[in-house]
Design a protein around this motif. Structure first.
Motif, PDB file in Angstrom:
ATOM      1  N   ALA A   1      28.770 -35.933 -60.052  1.00 50.22           N
ATOM      2  CA  ALA A   1      29.042 -35.249 -58.616  1.00 50.22           C
ATOM      3  C   ALA A   1      30.217 -35.463 -58.086  1.00 50.22           C
ATOM      4  O   ALA A   1      30.755 -34.773 -57.476  1.00 50.22           O
ATOM      5  N   VAL A   2      30.554 -37.014 -58.121  1.00 47.62           N
ATOM      6  CA  VAL A   2      31.925 -37.411 -57.367  1.00 47.62           C
ATOM      7  C   VAL A   2      32.972 -36.375 -57.699  1.00 47.62           C
ATOM      8  O   VAL A   2      34.028 -35.956 -57.232  1.00 47.62           O
ATOM      9  N   THR A   3      32.981 -36.118 -59.697  1.00 48.92           N
ATOM     10  CA  THR A   3      34.158 -35.493 -60.229  1.00 48.92           C
ATOM     11  C   THR A   3      34.138 -34.114 -59.576  1.00 48.92           C
ATOM     12  O   THR A   3      35.247 -33.501 -59.236  1.00 48.92           O
ATOM     13  N   LEU A   4      32.899 -33.452 -59.502  1.00 48.24           N
ATOM     14  CA  LEU A   4      32.769 -32.179 -58.953  1.00 48.24           C
ATOM     15  C   LEU A   4      33.453 -32.074 -57.578  1.00 48.24           C
ATOM     16  O   LEU A   4      34.243 -31.218 -57.333  1.00 48.24           O
ATOM     17  N   THR A   5      33.038 -33.063 -56.725  1.00 47.79           N
ATOM     18  CA  THR A   5      33.861 -33.112 -55.285  1.00 47.79           C
ATOM     19  C   THR A   5      35.096 -33.050 -55.378  1.00 47.79           C
ATOM     20  O   THR A   5      35.891 -32.373 -54.670  1.00 47.79           O
ATOM     21  N   ILE A   6      35.767 -34.077 -56.129  1.00 43.70           N
ATOM     22  CA  ILE A   6      37.129 -34.278 -56.299  1.00 43.70           C
ATOM     23  C   ILE A   6      37.913 -32.906 -56.812  1.00 43.70           C
ATOM     24  O   ILE A   6      38.810 -32.628 -56.237  1.00 43.70           O
ATOM     25  N   PHE A   7      37.376 -32.263 -57.775  1.00 42.88           N
ATOM     26  CA  PHE A   7      37.679 -31.184 -58.160  1.00 42.88           C
ATOM     27  C   PHE A   7      37.875 -30.109 -57.127  1.00 42.88           C
ATOM     28  O   PHE A   7      38.797 -29.143 -56.824  1.00 42.88           O
ATOM     29  N   LEU A   8      36.560 -30.018 -56.264  1.00 44.77           N
ATOM     30  CA  LEU A   8      36.571 -28.848 -55.620  1.00 44.77           C
ATOM     31  C   LEU A   8      37.809 -29.219 -54.167  1.00 44.77           C
ATOM     32  O   LEU A   8      38.583 -28.108 -53.957  1.00 44.77           O
ATOM     33  N   VAL A   9      37.816 -30.415 -53.829  1.00 47.01           N
ATOM     34  CA  VAL A   9      38.854 -30.676 -52.731  1.00 47.01           C
ATOM     35  C   VAL A   9      40.004 -30.405 -53.261  1.00 47.01           C
ATOM     36  O   VAL A   9      41.175 -29.794 -52.652  1.00 47.01           O
ATOM     37  N   LEU A  10      40.605 -30.985 -54.643  1.00 46.84           N
ATOM     38  CA  LEU A  10      41.687 -30.474 -55.287  1.00 46.84           C
ATOM     39  C   LEU A  10      42.125 -28.889 -55.101  1.00 46.84           C
ATOM     40  O   LEU A  10      43.184 -28.536 -54.954  1.00 46.84           O
ATOM     41  N   PHE A  11      41.025 -28.213 -55.878  1.00 51.41           N
ATOM     42  CA  PHE A  11      41.154 -26.798 -55.650  1.00 51.41           C
ATOM     43  C   PHE A  11      41.445 -26.151 -54.265  1.00 51.41           C
ATOM     44  O   PHE A  11      42.181 -25.292 -54.205  1.00 51.41           O
ATOM     45  N   LEU A  12      40.721 -26.630 -53.290  1.00 44.42           N
ATOM     46  CA  LEU A  12      40.958 -26.280 -51.812  1.00 44.42           C
ATOM     47  C   LEU A  12      42.184 -26.467 -51.229  1.00 44.42           C
ATOM     48  O   LEU A  12      42.701 -26.010 -50.469  1.00 44.42           O
TER      49      LEU A  12
END
Lengths: 292, 295, 406
Positions: A150-161
């Motif tokens: 879940a933490v990884t997903l969040t990091i990915f999302l933030v990077l993506f945005l």
């Protein structure tokens, strides 16, 4: 002071908060970019859980591996849903948007019931039930991995945005879509992509749900309510807020469950009571909002 | 309508009573909807009405009809409080709050069995000793009352106020209409009838449990029917209820599960293609074919 | 305008009623069959599995009966209605079967709540009811004494008295029990009786709390229970919760001397839990592994009819339901109610669950079929009957080995 209980409760709360955060990410994205509260988000999570279950049962694919797969499947399911049902009502009053997504939610719940019956399905692997012992605290392996993912997903999302072009387009559109259009951003395509990504996130978190909990048609509805609670707790449409809200909900549920008399019964009702209390005191949610 | 019970068998009469009950709830929901507030938690008020009637009967043997009235009044009072606290919220948040309200009540009910009977539920003897005809007349009277109230609203200044608030709250405010006050009024009226329906339900079905009377299914049913039939009209909720009940019964007999899928489909189709419901469809598409347009 | 609007709407209602009437009015053809009606939960998520299982059992029996020529020279027609898990639909279904389809017997059933509402609504007709479902003593108190009511499923207290008797046979006798129960009727009634019976016999209840059915996280509760260090951990929950409870008990390394529950023989138990589910005991009505002759014979029939499936007790129970009713019709030589009741009372049938006769039950019931239950324990992936000794297929393993030592 019983440290063992306290630390265990703390650990439980943080771990479950990870799952809640994963579920809420997609909802936050759609709300932030398009201003729509997708009542059917929970059902997308449910579909993600089922897809993981079937991938595991029919093809023997480990749930950890199927996280990206379920995510992709739901991404492609989300696109037509957006195109044919959400896009037409983007400019409609919120009432219509609510009713539409509610309708999709009911439809998907019952579709799942028809296709796969109401029995709950569990995904069991060789490592289910294993746990790590860190001092006085037992941490379930699956839960820990879920939290990390879940933490990884969040990091990915933030990077993506923040780094990826389409992601930045989404942020621009969420701030001001007329200005974005003026500078050449294809707003419609951005919306479409955002919804797809959100659905993908839902699918991935569904995979996590299937390992920690069990899969059944109504699992989405229950999670939806918690996600709404988190939105309201943490502010609508912003990601740090969603994380913050997840933590609060997870910890509250865990501590009430351990320490309140008959706590396990009350803990499930926490999310509803929190929603009501907060909205009554501060009608725009605890941490403020981006829209409105 | 008066001689109706003599013409049909008791199975059908039961269906009719159930349908009338649904009509009352659909129309009540519509009353609040006229102010632009969508409640997805009518079950909360329904359950309060149901339990008030049942518990009052159990503890002090209050006659059923008085119990239903008490349920209606208590639901109305709860609505006043809840209304003032939450009707400041805009659409979506109000909706979410109502869902939370009903679910929270369900949890509270389960955790306090001493007062509420908890999971065991509360039972009451059959209404009017099982005389279904009397039940029919009672529900018919209440239904007529609801329709009358809606008609009153439509032909009074309230209609203007409700519609103004629904279309644009800020402008309404500027025009001198206090939105919160009218919204609470609508909520009160809606709660009264929904609460009464709950009380009737508990005596008619003789046994209620929290999962059932506070359940989301009830809240959803309350809104699908008026939306299908046509919002903000008198006949809309009525027609919507009849058709949905008929479709439901047909599906139930034909398919084993998931017939509730129809609700979802209906909501999606209505919002996308016929936002004014069947009545709107009738008025705009079909009537003009006959060469006249009703205003 | 007022009158016109009014009449318009009421007229609409009337039209609607007539319309609806055509929808269900016309379908029943007059046939020369013996009609039996069953009301089952087929579409509500929580009940649908049991409803489906009953349906399978009923259809198995129906085929057998009709292939042997039916009864009284006519075929048996089974009309199944779905109560959708709602009392008012349950009432409608029961009424329709009795007043429209004119069935000679009403069978099936599952939820105690719906049963209560249904029986209240139809009791003025004094129908012949041979009911499989409902375990709440509320139903027993109200309808048990009615002479037209026959009941199969054990009442709530039967489960708990079996547990009490079982615990008394363990040596060394366990002293402390932790009780956790789901917050519905199922859990609450079970807990009431178990606490009563166990306290009477000197057991100490060290934990007694309810939880919300469908929770995702039982670790807070299990942590508390672990702290209380009970000899026996007894919980009452539906399948999904039980799965999580066992998984999470392993996660926090909770090791009571015995895990004991109620429904642990549902078909997905083994698949869902694997080795984590071993050593768990549960009280049950019946398992496919019972060594009665009738059970073995019946399981052959079942495997042919539904290959690849594992039945829960609802299947043979429903099968027995229809068989005993048809037997009573045969014995009575007619479908006349008084004769049926008399014949039914004489029922003595070798069912896959054991001998079926109707006797009085403790809290007012006149015609109760099952009053004895069994305790099973999962051992190496197989469910064995460990109590009572007369039906046992294996020996109880007590105390349960710690998670680390398995």
């Amino acid at each position: 002071m019983d440290w063992a209980s306290f630390l265990q409760s703390l650990a439980n709360g943080i771990l479950i908060a990870g799952l809640y955060a994963a579920v809420t990410l997609g909802l936050t994205l759609v709300l932030g970019v398009m201003g729509i509260v997708n009542f059917a988000h929970g059902e997308l999570v449910m579909l993600g859980a089922y897809s993981t279950f079937w991938l595991f049962t029919l093809l023997g694919i480990d749930p950890m591996l199927s996280i990206p797969m379920s995510g992709l499947i739901l991404f492609f399911i989300g696109l037509p849903i957006y195109r044919f049902t959400i896009r037409p009502i983007l400019k409609d009053p919120p009432l219509n948007q609510l009713l539409l997504t509610l309708g999709i939610s009911i439809f998907l719940q019952n579709l799942a019931m028809i296709l796969w019956k109401a029995d709950s399905r569990a995904v069991i692997t060789s490592y289910s039930g294993m746990s790590l012992h860190l001092g006085m605290v037992h941490v379930g392996l699956t839960r820990l991995v879920t939290f990390l993912i879940a933490v990884t997903l969040t990091i990915f999302l933030v990077l993506f945005l923040y780094k990826a072009r389409p992601g930045r387009a989404m942020r621009a559109v969420s701030e001001n879509n007329t200005a974005s259009w003026l500078i050449g951003i294809n707003v419609q395509k951005t919306y479409l992509l955002a919804f797809g990504v959100a659905s993908g996130l839902a699918g991935a978190s569904g995979a996590l749900v299937s390992t920690i909990m069990y899969t059944f048609p109504m699992v989405g509805f229950k999670l939806s309510l918690k996600a709404f609670c988190i939105l309201i707790l943490g502010g609508l449409g912003n990601i740090p807020g969603a994380l913050f809200g997840s933590l609060i909900l997870g910890l509250t549920e865990s501590f009430v469950g351990t320490y309140a008399p008959e706590g396990s019964g009350w803990a499930e009702g926490i999310s509803f009571m929190l929603i009501m209390v907060i909205l009554i005191i501060k009608p725009t949610g605890l941490a403020g909002t981006r829209r409105e | 309508m008066i001689f109706y019970p003599k013409l049909v068998d008791s199975y059908f009469l039961h269906l009719t009573v159930a349908t009338f009950l649904a009509m009352i709830m659909a129309s009540s929901w519509d009353i609040l909807a006229r102010t632009g507030q969508v409640s997805v938690g009518q079950a909360g008020l329904f359950g309060i009405g149901a339990y008030t009637a049942a518990l009052l009967y159990q503890k002090v043997h209050l006659p059923p009809v008085l119990g239903m009235l008490a349920g209606a009044i208590l639901a109305m009072i709860v609505a006043i409080f809840l209304g003032y606290l939450t009707l400041r919220l805009r659409g979506i948040y109000f909706a979410i709050t109502t869902i939370a309200f009903a679910e929270a009540l369900s949890v509270i009910w389960l955790m306090t069995p001493g007062v509420t009977g908890g999971a065991m539920g509360v039972s009451t003897p059959p209404l009017f000793n099982g005389n279904r005809e009397h039940a029919y007349y009672l529900i018919l009277i209440i239904l007529a009352l609801v329709i009358f109230v809606v008609w009153l609203i439509e032909s009074s200044r309230l209609n203007f106020a409700f519609t103004a608030i629904r279309e644009n709250e800020e402008v309404a405010n500027v025009m001198g209409i206090n939105p919160t006050r009218y919204k609470v009024l609508a909520f009160m009226i809606s709660a009264f009838f929904t609460g009464f329906a709950g009380g009737f339900y508990s005596h008619y079905n003789t046994y209620i449990i929290p999962y059932e009377v506070f359940g989301l299914g009830i809240s959803i049913a309350c809104l699908v029917m008026p939306i299908f039939g046509g919002l903000y009209t008198i006949a809309g909720p009525i027609i919507g209820t009849i058709l949905i009940k008929a479709i439901e019964e047909y599906l139930r007999v034909t398919f084993s599960y998931g017939h509730q899928i129809a609700y979802g489909l209906i909501l999606v189709v209505v919002v996308l293609f016929m936002p004014e419901g069947l009545l709107g469809l009738w008025k705009r598409r079909i009537l003009p074919l006959f060469g006249r347009v009703r205003q | 305008m007022k009158k016109k609007g009014f009449r318009f709407v009421l007229g609409l209602c009337g039209m609607g009623m007539i319309l609806a009437g055509f929808l269900y009015g016309g379908s029943v053809m007059a046939q020369d069959t013996i009609k039996i009606g069953a009301v089952l939960p087929l579409s509500k998520a929580a009940f649908a599995q049991a409803g489906e299982e009953q349906r399978r059992g009923l259809l198995m029996a129906l085929e057998e009966i009709n292939q042997a020529g039916g009864v009284l020279g006519k075929k048996v027609e089974l009309i199944i209605e779905d109560d959708t898990g709602e009392p008012s639909v349950g009432i409608a279904a029961a009424e329709k079967l009795l007043t429209r389809d004119k069935v000679v017997a009403l069978i099936g059933g599952y939820s105690s709540t719906i049963t209560f509402a249904q029986l209240n609504a139809i009791q003025r007709l004094e129908p012949f009811v041979a009911w499989v479902g409902a375990s709440s003593t509320k139903v027993e108190h109200e309808f048990g004494p009615k002479r037209w009511f026959f009941h199969y499923h054990p009442w709530d207290y039967h489960r708990q008295s079996t547990i009490r008797d079982f615990l008394l046979t363990i040596s060394p006798r366990p002293k402390t029990i932790a009780v956790a129960y789901e917050d519905g009727i199922y859990g609450t009634t079970s807990r009431e009786y178990v606490v009563k019976y166990l306290k009477e016999k000197g057991f100490e209840i060290v934990f007694d709390e309810r939880f919300k059915s469908g929770s995702s996280d039982f670790t807070p509760m299990l942590t508390k229970i672990k702290k209380a260090n009970p000899d026996v951990f007894y919980w009452v929950a539906y399948a999904g919760d039980t799965t999580l409870i066992m998984k999470q008990s392993k996660e926090i390394d909770f090791n009571p001397k015995l895990f004991l529950s109620v429904a642990i023989n549902f078909p997905q138990y083994k698949d869902s839990l694997g080795a984590t589910g071993d050593y768990v005991g549960g009280v049950d009505v019946w398992i496919p592994g019972m060594k009665l002759q009738e059970t073995v014979k019946w399981m052959e029939k079942f495997k042919k009819a539904y290959p690849g499936r594992t039945p829960e007790y609802w299947v043979p129970l429903a099968y027995t339901n229809l068989m005993t009713v048809v037997d009573a019709i045969k014995g009575a030589g007619s479908t006349e109610k008084e004769k049926l009741i008399a014949a039914m009372e004489k029922t003595d049938y070798n069912s896959p669950l054991g001998k079926m006769t109707f006797k009085k039950s403790e809290e007012g019931g006149l015609h109760q079929a099952i009053d004895e239950q069994i305790i099973t324990q999962w051992q190496a992936g197989v469910s064995h009957v460990v109590y009572p000794a007369s039906k046992a297929t294996g020996k109880l393993i007590y105390p349960t080995p710690n998670w680390k030592n398995r």
